[in-house]
Motif scaffolding. Structure first.
Motif, PDB file in Angstrom:
ATOM      1  N   VAL A 252      13.171   2.100  -7.940  1.00  0.00           N
ATOM      2  CA  VAL A 252      13.666   0.876  -8.546  1.00  0.00           C
ATOM      3  C   VAL A 252      12.497  -0.090  -8.719  1.00  0.00           C
ATOM      4  N   GLY A 253      12.546  -0.863  -9.802  1.00  0.00           N
ATOM      5  CA  GLY A 253      11.581  -1.936  -9.976  1.00  0.00           C
ATOM      6  C   GLY A 253      10.288  -1.523 -10.656  1.00  0.00           C
ATOM      7  N   HIS A 254       9.593  -2.537 -11.155  1.00  0.00           N
ATOM      8  CA  HIS A 254       8.311  -2.389 -11.817  1.00  0.00           C
ATOM      9  C   HIS A 254       7.291  -3.222 -11.060  1.00  0.00           C
ATOM     10  N   GLY A 255       6.007  -2.849 -11.196  1.00  0.00           N
ATOM     11  CA  GLY A 255       4.980  -3.634 -10.529  1.00  0.00           C
ATOM     12  C   GLY A 255       3.598  -3.136 -10.860  1.00  0.00           C
ATOM     13  N   VAL A 256       2.614  -3.579 -10.079  1.00  0.00           N
ATOM     14  CA  VAL A 256       1.217  -3.271 -10.354  1.00  0.00           C
ATOM     15  C   VAL A 256       0.506  -2.952  -9.041  1.00  0.00           C
ATOM     16  N   ALA A 257      -0.371  -1.947  -9.076  1.00  0.00           N
ATOM     17  CA  ALA A 257      -1.126  -1.536  -7.897  1.00  0.00           C
ATOM     18  C   ALA A 257      -2.616  -1.670  -8.164  1.00  0.00           C
ATOM     19  N   VAL A 258      -3.365  -2.011  -7.109  1.00  0.00           N
ATOM     20  CA  VAL A 258      -4.821  -2.058  -7.176  1.00  0.00           C
ATOM     21  C   VAL A 258      -5.388  -1.486  -5.884  1.00  0.00           C
ATOM     22  N   ALA A 259      -6.627  -1.000  -5.959  1.00  0.00           N
ATOM     23  CA  ALA A 259      -7.337  -0.548  -4.771  1.00  0.00           C
ATOM     24  C   ALA A 259      -8.234  -1.670  -4.268  1.00  0.00           C
ATOM     25  N   GLY A 260      -8.311  -1.794  -2.944  1.00  0.00           N
ATOM     26  CA  GLY A 260      -9.142  -2.817  -2.334  1.00  0.00           C
ATOM     27  C   GLY A 260     -10.472  -2.262  -1.869  1.00  0.00           C
ATOM     28  N   GLU A 275       4.841  -5.579  -1.965  1.00  0.00           N
ATOM     29  CA  GLU A 275       5.878  -4.686  -1.434  1.00  0.00           C
ATOM     30  C   GLU A 275       5.316  -3.703  -0.415  1.00  0.00           C
ATOM     31  N   TRP A 276       4.083  -3.200  -0.638  1.00  0.00           N
ATOM     32  CA  TRP A 276       3.482  -2.324   0.363  1.00  0.00           C
ATOM     33  C   TRP A 276       1.965  -2.342   0.256  1.00  0.00           C
ATOM     34  N   ARG A 277       1.364  -1.952   1.355  1.00  0.00           N
ATOM     35  CA  ARG A 277      -0.098  -1.845   1.439  1.00  0.00           C
ATOM     36  C   ARG A 277      -0.430  -0.655   2.318  1.00  0.00           C
ATOM     37  N   ASP A 307       3.263   8.082  -1.913  1.00  0.00           N
ATOM     38  CA  ASP A 307       4.597   7.852  -2.449  1.00  0.00           C
ATOM     39  C   ASP A 307       4.614   6.507  -3.164  1.00  0.00           C
ATOM     40  N   ALA A 308       4.992   6.499  -4.449  1.00  0.00           N
ATOM     41  CA  ALA A 308       4.964   5.265  -5.222  1.00  0.00           C
ATOM     42  C   ALA A 308       5.983   4.249  -4.743  1.00  0.00           C
ATOM     43  N   ASN A 309       6.992   4.680  -3.977  1.00  0.00           N
ATOM     44  CA  ASN A 309       8.028   3.769  -3.509  1.00  0.00           C
ATOM     45  C   ASN A 309       7.581   2.916  -2.329  1.00  0.00           C
ATOM     46  N   ASP A 310       6.802   3.513  -1.420  1.00  0.00           N
ATOM     47  CA  ASP A 310       6.447   2.789  -0.199  1.00  0.00           C
ATOM     48  C   ASP A 310       4.996   2.958   0.234  1.00  0.00           C
ATOM     49  N   GLY A 311       4.195   3.728  -0.528  1.00  0.00           N
ATOM     50  CA  GLY A 311       2.785   3.911  -0.191  1.00  0.00           C
ATOM     51  C   GLY A 311       2.528   4.936   0.886  1.00  0.00           C
ATOM     52  N   ASP A 312       3.571   5.603   1.401  1.00  0.00           N
ATOM     53  CA  ASP A 312       3.367   6.615   2.440  1.00  0.00           C
ATOM     54  C   ASP A 312       2.567   7.791   1.897  1.00  0.00           C
ATOM     55  N   GLU A 313       1.705   8.347   2.752  1.00  0.00           N
ATOM     56  CA  GLU A 313       0.882   9.486   2.334  1.00  0.00           C
ATOM     57  C   GLU A 313       1.729  10.745   2.202  1.00  0.00           C
TER      58      GLU A 313
END
Length: 401
Positions: A252-260, A275-277, A307-313
């Motif tokens: 669900v939902g749309h958003g944007v991801a970046v690497a730090g 939403e997650w890191r 995982d795109a939903n929660d960032g879990d490996e």
């Protein structure tokens, strides 16, 4: 009341299912589309780096053809249309004819050393080319200049141009300013200053542009007016272009991801809420892709699937020493460069994290490191990197099929 044997059988079945889920399985199908192009950095306007139904080599491929780049490395990914390949060699931006393999045109035949960064964007038979402090619109066939726009600062590491059929605009960032230009005339429509130097390709989704600075600022900008709608800060700096995730990538939902810069991946929803890191390790340059509901992150010598939903490996794999080689996804396969070209099943095969089998499709070693990888028409377009001081060796553009 069930018997003891029935209970044990039930527990065993549940345990098997749990282990099977942990070990993973391959459910994605190979792509079937062999008629596609790679006309902009990141494959599309949201920088997904994915051709979801594309076909590309899944087994050990052959080199169909190659050309000498007359340089030590490429400084932008190959841009591929039906009949042209555009490559920024650092010293020049060259248009190669796909049929004859000949140089059709270039912007700087005298090859001034290491002057250019980023890749062109092609739209409606026009190549929008980053040329240091100038964005130039050139005829794709002849290289003749239709218009040019001067910026106050150099266009940085990645191509910062986006064109779109919705609004007929080009967006470009030079230094700490984003500009919107009319794609046909080059007339400036608006400009917006940033707190920092824009260093990556701009992502576009719906009415917004997403712009990142190396210093750690992520912006959402209204593409019609240039108004900043929100700004978020990654304290360790940003080391990738922003990529937009849509509802096809997540539950669900749309958003944007970046690497730090600290080896993290952070996902914000469209309102700017984090939403997650996920903490990984040190990043190379521009190392994210999204496909099959998975964020792929190149972190040093490791490729992670999150995982795109929660960032879990989901899984990870060693991909050798790092270079400028973000992953791409074509069909059910992830391709990434480094000390060689590697290809993996998007599901990672079977196993737990790095303890897996059946995930590697192939690896191909070549003289020099593998730099950028893109794809078009069922082929892989790969640049090598021999460094700037490796004797008489020069980098190549290789086409695998």
């Amino acid at each position: 009341m069930p018997s003891r044997r029935e209970l044990l059988l039930g527990v065993g079945a549940a345990s098997t299912a749990a282990v099977a889920g942990c070990l993973g399985s391959r459910t994605d199908e190979p792509g079937t589309d062999d008629d596609y192009a790679w006309t902009t950095v990141g494959a599309d306007l949201r920088n997904s780096r994915t051709i979801s139904d594309g076909a590309a080599p899944r087994d050990d491929p052959d080199v169909e053809w190659s050309v000498d780049l007359e340089s030590g490395m490429a400084t932008g990914e190959p841009i591929v249309t039906d009949d042209t390949v555009l490559v920024n060699t650092g010293r020049d931006v060259v248009a190669f004819d796909r049929e004859t393999r000949e140089r059709r045109w270039s912007i700087n035949p005298e090859n001034e050393p290491y002057s250019y960064y980023g890749s062109p964007t092609v739209f409606d038979d026009t190549a929008y080319v980053p040329e240091r402090e100038t964005l130039t619109a050139r005829n794709l066939e002849t290289g003749e200049v239709d218009w040019s726009f001067d910026l106050e600062r150099i266009i940085s590491n990645s191509s910062l141009t986006v064109t779109d059929t919705d609004d007929g605009r080009v967006y470009v960032a030079g230094g700490n300013t984003v500009h919107a230009l009319d794609a046909e005339s080059g007339e400036e429509l608006w400009e917006q200053e940033l707190l920092g130097i824009a260093s990556y390709v701009i992502a576009k989704y719906a009415d917004w542009l997403f712009v990142a600075t190396r210093g750690g600022e992520l912006y959402r900008i209204n593409r019609w007016e240039g108004r900043i709608e929100w700004r978020r800060t990654i304290e360790a700096g940003i080391s990738s272009a922003p990529i937009v995730l849509t509802s096809s990538d997540r539950r669900v939902g749309h958003g944007v991801a970046v690497a730090g810069g600290d080896g993290s991946v952070t996902y914000f929803d469209l309102s700017g809420k984090r939403e997650w890191r996920t903490e990984l390790h040190a990043f190379g340059n521009d190392g994210l892709a999204i496909g099959h509901r998975t964020v792929f992150a190149r972190s040093g010598s490791t490729l992670y699937a999150l995982d795109a939903n929660d960032g879990d490996e989901r899984w990870r794999v060693d991909v050798g020493r790092s270079s400028r080689n973000p992953p791409i996804i074509v069909g059910d396969t992830v391709y990434v460069g480094g000390d060689r070209l590697r290809a993996f099943d998007v599901g990672g095969g079977y196993g737990i994290r790095s303890l897996r089998i059946g995930g590697k499709r192939f690896e191909r070693e070549r003289t020099g490191d593998v730099n950028y990888v893109t794809a078009a028409d069922g082929r892989l377009f790969v640049t090598t990197d021999v460094g700037r001081f490796e004797g008489d060796d020069t980098a190549e553009l290789l086409v695998f099929s």
